[in-house]
Design a protein around this motif. Structure first.
Motif, mmCIF file in Angstrom:
data_model
loop_
_atom_site.group_PDB
_atom_site.id
_atom_site.type_symbol
_atom_site.label_atom_id
_atom_site.label_comp_id
_atom_site.label_asym_id
_atom_site.label_seq_id
_atom_site.Cartn_x
_atom_site.Cartn_y
_atom_site.Cartn_z
ATOM 1 N N LEU A 92 0.836 -1.200 0.000
ATOM 2 C CA LEU A 92 0.000 0.000 0.000
ATOM 3 C C LEU A 92 0.874 1.255 0.000
ATOM 4 O O LEU A 92 0.586 2.220 -0.715
ATOM 5 C CB LEU A 92 -0.940 0.005 1.211
ATOM 6 C CG LEU A 92 -1.920 1.186 1.301
ATOM 7 C CD1 LEU A 92 -2.806 1.252 0.051
ATOM 8 C CD2 LEU A 92 -2.780 1.079 2.560
ATOM 9 N N LYS A 96 1.180 4.146 -2.920
ATOM 10 C CA LYS A 96 1.136 5.586 -2.641
ATOM 11 C C LYS A 96 2.355 6.283 -3.236
ATOM 12 O O LYS A 96 2.238 7.357 -3.852
ATOM 13 C CB LYS A 96 1.085 5.828 -1.127
ATOM 14 C CG LYS A 96 1.104 7.301 -0.745
ATOM 15 C CD LYS A 96 1.092 7.470 0.774
ATOM 16 C CE LYS A 96 1.132 8.944 1.162
ATOM 17 N NZ LYS A 96 1.122 9.108 2.646
ATOM 18 N N ARG A 159 -3.621 -5.599 3.352
ATOM 19 C CA ARG A 159 -3.520 -4.141 3.498
ATOM 20 C C ARG A 159 -4.518 -3.430 2.574
ATOM 21 O O ARG A 159 -4.877 -2.283 2.819
ATOM 22 C CB ARG A 159 -2.104 -3.661 3.182
ATOM 23 C CG ARG A 159 -1.032 -4.210 4.106
ATOM 24 C CD ARG A 159 0.335 -3.665 3.726
ATOM 25 N NE ARG A 159 1.412 -4.310 4.470
ATOM 26 C CZ ARG A 159 1.810 -3.956 5.678
ATOM 27 N NH1 ARG A 159 1.210 -2.946 6.299
ATOM 28 N NH2 ARG A 159 2.812 -4.588 6.277
ATOM 29 N N ILE A 160 -4.922 -4.115 1.494
ATOM 30 C CA ILE A 160 -5.862 -3.558 0.527
ATOM 31 C C ILE A 160 -7.081 -4.479 0.466
ATOM 32 O O ILE A 160 -6.945 -5.703 0.454
ATOM 33 C CB ILE A 160 -5.217 -3.424 -0.872
ATOM 34 C CG1 ILE A 160 -4.048 -2.435 -0.823
ATOM 35 C CG2 ILE A 160 -6.248 -2.960 -1.907
ATOM 36 C CD1 ILE A 160 -3.302 -2.293 -2.136
ATOM 37 N N TRP A 201 -5.665 11.340 -2.759
ATOM 38 C CA TRP A 201 -5.128 10.059 -2.301
ATOM 39 C C TRP A 201 -5.653 9.701 -0.901
ATOM 40 O O TRP A 201 -5.954 8.540 -0.629
ATOM 41 C CB TRP A 201 -3.601 10.058 -2.294
ATOM 42 C CG TRP A 201 -3.069 8.822 -1.627
ATOM 43 C CD1 TRP A 201 -2.732 8.669 -0.313
ATOM 44 C CD2 TRP A 201 -2.907 7.534 -2.234
ATOM 45 N NE1 TRP A 201 -2.350 7.376 -0.052
ATOM 46 C CE2 TRP A 201 -2.449 6.662 -1.219
ATOM 47 C CE3 TRP A 201 -3.086 7.047 -3.513
ATOM 48 C CZ2 TRP A 201 -2.174 5.311 -1.464
ATOM 49 C CZ3 TRP A 201 -2.814 5.710 -3.763
ATOM 50 C CH2 TRP A 201 -2.363 4.852 -2.747
ATOM 51 N N LYS A 202 -5.735 10.670 -0.004
ATOM 52 C CA LYS A 202 -6.174 10.396 1.363
ATOM 53 C C LYS A 202 -7.551 9.731 1.366
ATOM 54 O O LYS A 202 -7.789 8.768 2.102
ATOM 55 C CB LYS A 202 -6.211 11.696 2.167
ATOM 56 C CG LYS A 202 -4.832 12.275 2.477
ATOM 57 C CD LYS A 202 -4.945 13.553 3.300
ATOM 58 C CE LYS A 202 -3.569 14.134 3.600
ATOM 59 N NZ LYS A 202 -3.669 15.406 4.389
ATOM 60 N N TYR A 204 -8.947 8.197 -1.267
ATOM 61 C CA TYR A 204 -8.788 6.939 -2.000
ATOM 62 C C TYR A 204 -8.256 5.846 -1.088
ATOM 63 O O TYR A 204 -8.784 4.719 -1.066
ATOM 64 C CB TYR A 204 -7.829 7.192 -3.177
ATOM 65 C CG TYR A 204 -7.445 5.993 -3.985
ATOM 66 C CD1 TYR A 204 -8.317 5.403 -4.900
ATOM 67 C CD2 TYR A 204 -6.155 5.443 -3.878
ATOM 68 C CE1 TYR A 204 -7.950 4.322 -5.673
ATOM 69 C CE2 TYR A 204 -5.764 4.362 -4.651
ATOM 70 C CZ TYR A 204 -6.656 3.811 -5.538
ATOM 71 O OH TYR A 204 -6.287 2.728 -6.306
ATOM 72 N N GLU A 205 -7.245 6.166 -0.321
ATOM 73 C CA GLU A 205 -6.657 5.177 0.594
ATOM 74 C C GLU A 205 -7.675 4.742 1.644
ATOM 75 O O GLU A 205 -7.738 3.555 2.000
ATOM 76 C CB GLU A 205 -5.419 5.753 1.276
ATOM 77 C CG GLU A 205 -4.711 4.762 2.194
ATOM 78 C CD GLU A 205 -3.406 5.293 2.779
ATOM 79 O OE1 GLU A 205 -2.891 4.659 3.706
ATOM 80 O OE2 GLU A 205 -2.916 6.326 2.286
ATOM 81 N N ALA A 209 -8.110 0.743 1.757
ATOM 82 C CA ALA A 209 -7.279 0.126 2.809
ATOM 83 C C ALA A 209 -8.134 -0.715 3.748
ATOM 84 O O ALA A 209 -9.318 -0.431 3.994
ATOM 85 C CB ALA A 209 -6.549 1.195 3.588
#
Length: 210
Positions: A92, A96, A159-160, A201-202, A204-205, A209
């Protein structure tokens, strides 16, 4: 003979450097004028050489665009390889980092969006245009496969989220880059692509996650 070979080698390096300079200049012209502004006269002026000398390195505009697309593809794959070589095994975090590298690569090469969304790439009807599209498609396919492989590792590491299809996760990541890049290009590069992308991204993660 040794002296001749040495001079010949120096000339070869000089030619490669000059071709690289032409590609860099092509991206600069495209960034400010678009692909329609990429004429041999404009490019020769940007590089600081005559048009006749320019033709010693490239046959025509299509060959310049083809080499540019190839170099952009190589840049993306080099970023992917660099992420793969990171000391961390956290997939992950690697994903990133790849996202960051992609944004930085575009920000450092402002001509990329105006080239990749140009008529020459999407609507050109010459054999040269067909070849450019084929090379671009192949590079994107290889890059996407690498991203999906990284996502699979993240899922295997728990993790994903395994419930989300890998292709969808990869396509969404590329989509975030594309929409942000289009807005950035349309604004004439008036904001930080990196900062805007990382805010996306924040969220999206948080969605992918575990």
């Amino acid at each position: 003979i040794e002296e001749f070979l040495m001079l010949k080698g120096q000339a070869k390096v000089g030619t490669e450097v000059r071709r690289e300079q032409i590609i860099r200049a092509a991206l600069d012209v495209i960034a400010s004028e678009g692909t329609r502004g990429l004429t041999t006269s404009a490019l020769a002026k940007q590089v600081g050489m005559s048009e006749a000398n320019l033709y010693r390195h490239y046959k025509n505009k299509d060959e310049i665009l083809l080499n540019t697309v190839d170099q952009l593809g190589d840049g993306l794959l080099n970023n992917l390889e660099a992420v793969r070589n990171m000391k961390t095994a956290n997939a992950l975090l690697q994903l990133k980092t790849l996202f960051q590298k992609h944004l930085f690569y575009i920000e450092e090469n402002k001509g990329i969006p105006r080239l990749l969304f140009s008529e020459e790439i999407h609507l050109g009807t010459t054999a040269g245009n067909d070849l450019i599209r084929a090379h671009f498609s192949k590079a994107i396919g290889t890059y996407m496969a690498g991203i999906e492989s990284l996502i699979k590792e993240g899922q295997d590491q728990n993790r994903i989220n395994k419930k989300i299809e890998r292709g969808a996760i990869a396509a969404t990541l590329i989509g975030m880059i594309q929409i942000t890049t289009i807005k950035w290009s349309l604004s004439n590069y008036s904001f930080s692509l990196m900062e805007t992308g990382m805010r996306l991204w924040k969220n999206y993660e948080a969605c992918i996650a575990v």
